[in-house]
Design a protein around this motif. Structure first.
Motif, PDB file in Angstrom:
ATOM      1  N   UNK A 118       0.840  -1.202   0.000  1.00 53.96           N
ATOM      2  CA  UNK A 118       0.000   0.000   0.000  1.00 53.96           C
ATOM      3  C   UNK A 118       0.874   1.250   0.000  1.00 53.96           C
ATOM      4  N   UNK A 119       1.856   1.282   0.911  1.00 51.23           N
ATOM      5  CA  UNK A 119       2.765   2.431   0.948  1.00 51.23           C
ATOM      6  C   UNK A 119       3.514   2.580  -0.369  1.00 51.23           C
ATOM      7  N   UNK A 120       3.974   1.469  -0.917  1.00 44.63           N
ATOM      8  CA  UNK A 120       4.746   1.500  -2.161  1.00 44.63           C
ATOM      9  C   UNK A 120       3.913   2.042  -3.314  1.00 44.63           C
ATOM     10  N   UNK A 121       2.665   1.613  -3.402  1.00 48.42           N
ATOM     11  CA  UNK A 121       1.782   2.110  -4.460  1.00 48.42           C
ATOM     12  C   UNK A 121       1.617   3.622  -4.356  1.00 48.42           C
ATOM     13  N   UNK A 122       1.452   4.093  -3.137  1.00 52.07           N
ATOM     14  CA  UNK A 122       1.253   5.533  -2.951  1.00 52.07           C
ATOM     15  C   UNK A 122       2.529   6.308  -3.248  1.00 52.07           C
ATOM     16  N   UNK A 123       3.654   5.920  -2.644  1.00 50.16           N
ATOM     17  CA  UNK A 123       4.836   6.760  -2.853  1.00 50.16           C
ATOM     18  C   UNK A 123       5.364   6.694  -4.279  1.00 50.16           C
ATOM     19  N   UNK A 124       5.266   5.543  -4.922  1.00 53.07           N
ATOM     20  CA  UNK A 124       5.791   5.459  -6.289  1.00 53.07           C
ATOM     21  C   UNK A 124       4.927   6.238  -7.282  1.00 53.07           C
ATOM     22  N   UNK A 125       3.633   6.006  -7.246  1.00 58.88           N
ATOM     23  CA  UNK A 125       2.773   6.632  -8.247  1.00 58.88           C
ATOM     24  C   UNK A 125       2.493   8.104  -7.937  1.00 58.88           C
ATOM     25  N   UNK A 126       2.414   8.463  -6.674  1.00 63.25           N
ATOM     26  CA  UNK A 126       2.286   9.886  -6.339  1.00 63.25           C
ATOM     27  C   UNK A 126       3.564  10.631  -6.744  1.00 63.25           C
ATOM     28  N   UNK A 127       4.713  10.004  -6.558  1.00 68.37           N
ATOM     29  CA  UNK A 127       5.978  10.649  -6.947  1.00 68.37           C
ATOM     30  C   UNK A 127       6.057  10.843  -8.463  1.00 68.37           C
ATOM     31  N   UNK A 128       5.625   9.852  -9.216  1.00 69.32           N
ATOM     32  CA  UNK A 128       5.605   9.989 -10.674  1.00 69.32           C
ATOM     33  C   UNK A 128       4.667  11.123 -11.067  1.00 69.32           C
ATOM     34  N   UNK A 129       3.493  11.164 -10.453  1.00 73.75           N
ATOM     35  CA  UNK A 129       2.546  12.246 -10.732  1.00 73.75           C
ATOM     36  C   UNK A 129       3.118  13.604 -10.371  1.00 73.75           C
ATOM     37  N   UNK A 130       3.792  13.686  -9.231  1.00 75.06           N
ATOM     38  CA  UNK A 130       4.403  14.946  -8.802  1.00 75.06           C
ATOM     39  C   UNK A 130       5.481  15.401  -9.783  1.00 75.06           C
ATOM     40  N   UNK A 131       6.312  14.489 -10.231  1.00 73.21           N
ATOM     41  CA  UNK A 131       7.359  14.841 -11.202  1.00 73.21           C
ATOM     42  C   UNK A 131       6.738  15.311 -12.517  1.00 73.21           C
ATOM     43  N   UNK A 132       5.684  14.634 -12.956  1.00 70.78           N
ATOM     44  CA  UNK A 132       5.002  15.067 -14.185  1.00 70.78           C
ATOM     45  C   UNK A 132       4.442  16.478 -14.032  1.00 70.78           C
TER      46      UNK A 132
END
Length: 144
Positions: A118-132
């Motif tokens: 759960x944590x991994x899904x949030x930090x990885x995909x939120x980080x990708x979204x933030x970088x975009x």
């Protein structure tokens, strides 16, 4: 109306970016420390999720009422000017994609049984979204 929406979109951006960054760091720490994923963690991720979606909604409304949004595409010549292309095409398309990625991260996290996933899904995909999102901010207009 246009000026109010423009200020709202700009001001809300600070809040949305800050919360996305906090959630990425918070979820990364949660995954690395192997602590349980609690209701509090879900709610923190949901706050960033909601702010990002509200920011997108305000941005889409602004896109269609602004003289610099959709009208640049229909008037022609936007593709040859990098600033016009950023405003009319790149900024909205990439930010919609970023919100889709953030949405996937949040909904996937709800489906996983393992806390670390759960944590991994949030930090990885939120980080990708933030970088975009950060990659397509019109910095010269925003900070200037």
């Amino acid at each position: 109306m246009y000026i109010g929406l423009k200020h709202l979109h700009s001001g809300l951006a600070y809040l949305a970016l800050l919360t996305l960054a906090i959630v990425v760091i918070y979820a990364l720490i949660g995954a690395l420390s192997n602590r349980p994923f609690t209701e509090r963690d879900r709610k923190i991720a949901m706050v960033a999720f909601i702010l990002a979606h509200v920011q997108l909604l305000v941005g889409l409304i602004l896109y269609f009422v602004s003289p610099l949004g959709f009208s640049l595409l229909t008037g022609g010549g936007a593709m040859s000017d990098s600033a016009a292309r950023l405003t009319a095409l790149e900024h909205p398309v990439i930010n919609i994609l970023a919100i889709v990625v953030i949405t996937i991260g949040y909904t996937r996290a709800k489906k996983f049984a393992e806390d670390r996933a759960k944590f991994r899904s949030i930090y990885m995909l939120y980080a990708i979204g933030l970088v975009l999102i950060l990659s397509r901010i019109p910095w010269e207009n925003w900070l200037g």
